[in-house]
Design an enzyme around this catalytic site. Sequence first.
Site, mmCIF file in Angstrom:
data_model
loop_
_atom_site.group_PDB
_atom_site.id
_atom_site.type_symbol
_atom_site.label_atom_id
_atom_site.label_comp_id
_atom_site.label_asym_id
_atom_site.label_seq_id
_atom_site.Cartn_x
_atom_site.Cartn_y
_atom_site.Cartn_z
ATOM 1 C CE LYS A 171 0.181 -4.903 5.559
ATOM 2 N NZ LYS A 171 0.278 -3.472 5.862
ATOM 3 C CD GLU A 205 -8.348 -2.582 2.345
ATOM 4 O OE1 GLU A 205 -7.163 -2.488 2.673
ATOM 5 O OE2 GLU A 205 -9.186 -1.693 2.538
ATOM 6 C CD GLU A 216 -0.884 0.200 12.357
ATOM 7 O OE1 GLU A 216 -1.616 -0.803 12.299
ATOM 8 O OE2 GLU A 216 -1.125 1.264 11.735
ATOM 9 C CG HIS A 259 -0.895 5.940 11.139
ATOM 10 N ND1 HIS A 259 -2.162 6.147 10.635
ATOM 11 C CD2 HIS A 259 -0.656 4.606 11.016
ATOM 12 C CE1 HIS A 259 -2.674 4.988 10.218
ATOM 13 N NE2 HIS A 259 -1.784 4.038 10.437
ATOM 14 C CG HIS A 264 -7.237 6.834 8.193
ATOM 15 N ND1 HIS A 264 -7.450 6.069 7.069
ATOM 16 C CD2 HIS A 264 -6.010 6.481 8.658
ATOM 17 C CE1 HIS A 264 -6.402 5.276 6.873
ATOM 18 N NE2 HIS A 264 -5.521 5.507 7.831
ATOM 19 C CE LYS A 270 -4.467 -1.182 2.034
ATOM 20 N NZ LYS A 270 -5.441 -0.804 3.084
#
Lengths: 362, 362
Positions: free
Chosen positions: B226, B236, B184, B264, B251, B142
């Site tokens: 992942k 996705e 994460e 983030h 976001h 991504k």
Amino acid sequence: MLTLDLVLPNSRYPIHIGRGLLDQVDLLLPHFSVRQAAIVTNDVVAPLYLESLSSQLRAQGIEVIQIVLPDGESNKNWTTINLIFDALLSHHCERNTMLIALGGGVIGDMTGFAAACYQRGAPFIQIPTTLLAQVDSSVGGKTAINHPQGKNMIGAFYQPQAVVADMALLDTLPERELCAGLAEVIKYGLLGDIDFFCWLEQNMALLRARDADALQYAVQRCCEMKAALVGEDEKEHGVRALLNLGHTFGHAIEAGLGFGVWLHGEAIGAGMVLAAAASEALGWISTNDLHRVRTLVGQAGLPVQAPDLGLNNWLSLMSHDKKVSQGKIRFVLLQQIGQAVIENNLPAEILQQVLTGRDILV
Amino acid sequence: MLTLDLVLPNSRYPIHIGRGLLDQVDLLLPHFSVRQAAIVTNDVVAPLYLESLSSQLRAQGIEVIQIVLPDGESNKNWTTINLIFDALLSHHCERNTMLIALGGGVIGDMTGFAAACYQRGAPFIQIPTTLLAQVDSSVGGKTAINHPQGKNMIGAFYQPQAVVADMALLDTLPERELCAGLAEVIKYGLLGDIDFFCWLEQNMALLRARDADALQYAVQRCCEMKAALVGEDEKEHGVRALLNLGHTFGHAIEAGLGFGVWLHGEAIGAGMVLAAAASEALGWISTNDLHRVRTLVGQAGLPVQAPDLGLNNWLSLMSHDKKVSQGKIRFVLLQQIGQAVIENNLPAEILQQVLTGRDILV
């Protein structure tokens, strides 16, 4: 209507060719997954066709967003493509919103690149309104914007869901744009089909007069050849590069004069004459064949002499092209009319001779 | 050193995880097809690692171009990415020039997107220098830049040639960045592996203390998960969306406060608590499980309460996210700890309750 299929390893899509297709909105609908479309066009095409297409889609219950960009190659840049992103985001467009490119090569390239990037990939349909876009740029998924240092330097390989080439749209095409499109038509004859080249020699006057049958045959033949080359080599690791005939020289002309001064097709016309001149200087094609190329380009209403950019400037501009590999400029030259080859080792003296010779306007 | 393989339908690439890998330039060399590399980094990482990597490559006869960008999420935009294009073109980089992302998620996302677009696709390698990039953003292809109206709105799915996660680079990572990466890490436990979640509950103090074995195990486990999800669903269309746990809320926090105000990972930390709160309000997870999520996020040094953006602003920001389909905001919620699901029909009253409840800072 004629439909060609472009078959790729992981996808396929139709190329519809015929007259009056802009009124056949049923060609578009099967490709929609949400009932929202963003039509991207320019300020020249918009007054002619935008409302017609929009109202037909709205009649089918599709929300239509209209995005009208300034016309011309000089606007094929980040500032302009960002107008597409601004509009898509302002209207809360989703990643499944259908983008529709309604215009020539610049609109198709920018809309395609915007679709490639918007939310990492939205679907799009090409409705080319110029001959150049119908025979070449709308097919095959090359999308891009220009960078001040080079044409199409920032882009993606990203295929449309469909291409709809309505021959009726050529009725309103300015003469200069028609001629520019004929450059790419000639390219197909030169690179891979001597019969088509001969047909063009015999039918150029009909094409210039916009004879419907002649134009449709030319679009069909070019799309057939392009679909075959792209189907074999989507990402241009091999044979697809033959489609760059005239483009190493042509892109240098466009960048050297400033994008938009010469139309892309005009630069390709003069670029093909230079490629033929280099082929003749190598002893690959005869002087008579070079004459035939120059004559046909001229009959298409295109410049046969490139502008004099100055030798060092030529070399610098060409060294910025995407067609550079391991420091060597890659040319597409002619073994004969109807048979192009990729040449990575054009001798410097031949290149210099061509760039200072009779096919340069001095 | 441990090497995972990410296997996709048309390609595969290695993820190398270990200590001291930045000194093993032989991990990079097999991926080069021309002897030219452009290292993209930021002004924080450059003084630490840029010369070391450059000199090793130069010792192998590779021309190295250094591109140093300003640090931070607020610079993840077109203006900054264009500095990459300017440098590549000024140095006559070809479409086979290797781009190397040496930095955190912002550098990785921008370098990857630049590689995706440069001459329609150049190769690139990820060398993530932050925990967040090592466990998440450097793997899976991504790439994106932000638009003022939304995060990661302009980008591409574009896979690297290799990922090299050198655990030694975490030695210089600021504490705040380490904590952001742990968000994460927690996400992976929450979305798909309750055993890993329990391991994190027991080992969070070790991770905060940068215990080498604990960190390497966490990176390995996240990359394994992942790689499996991306291998199953590169673009996705399905299960990969589970990786967005906490991201719909997160976001909105980043965009609402202005990119870069919260890191983030900080936004994802608070976002995961909100996702857990919504799951609890739906009766899917227990109040005790919500408490466990909130506690672990807090122990990771992350905010457990989101900023109060105002209900209407929240809804507007989330409606701009990529995770909107057919007008409905898509959330990733918890059926239980270790099992996330995609939910397109979160009742408005539940959403409102969560966005005005105790997990919002008022």
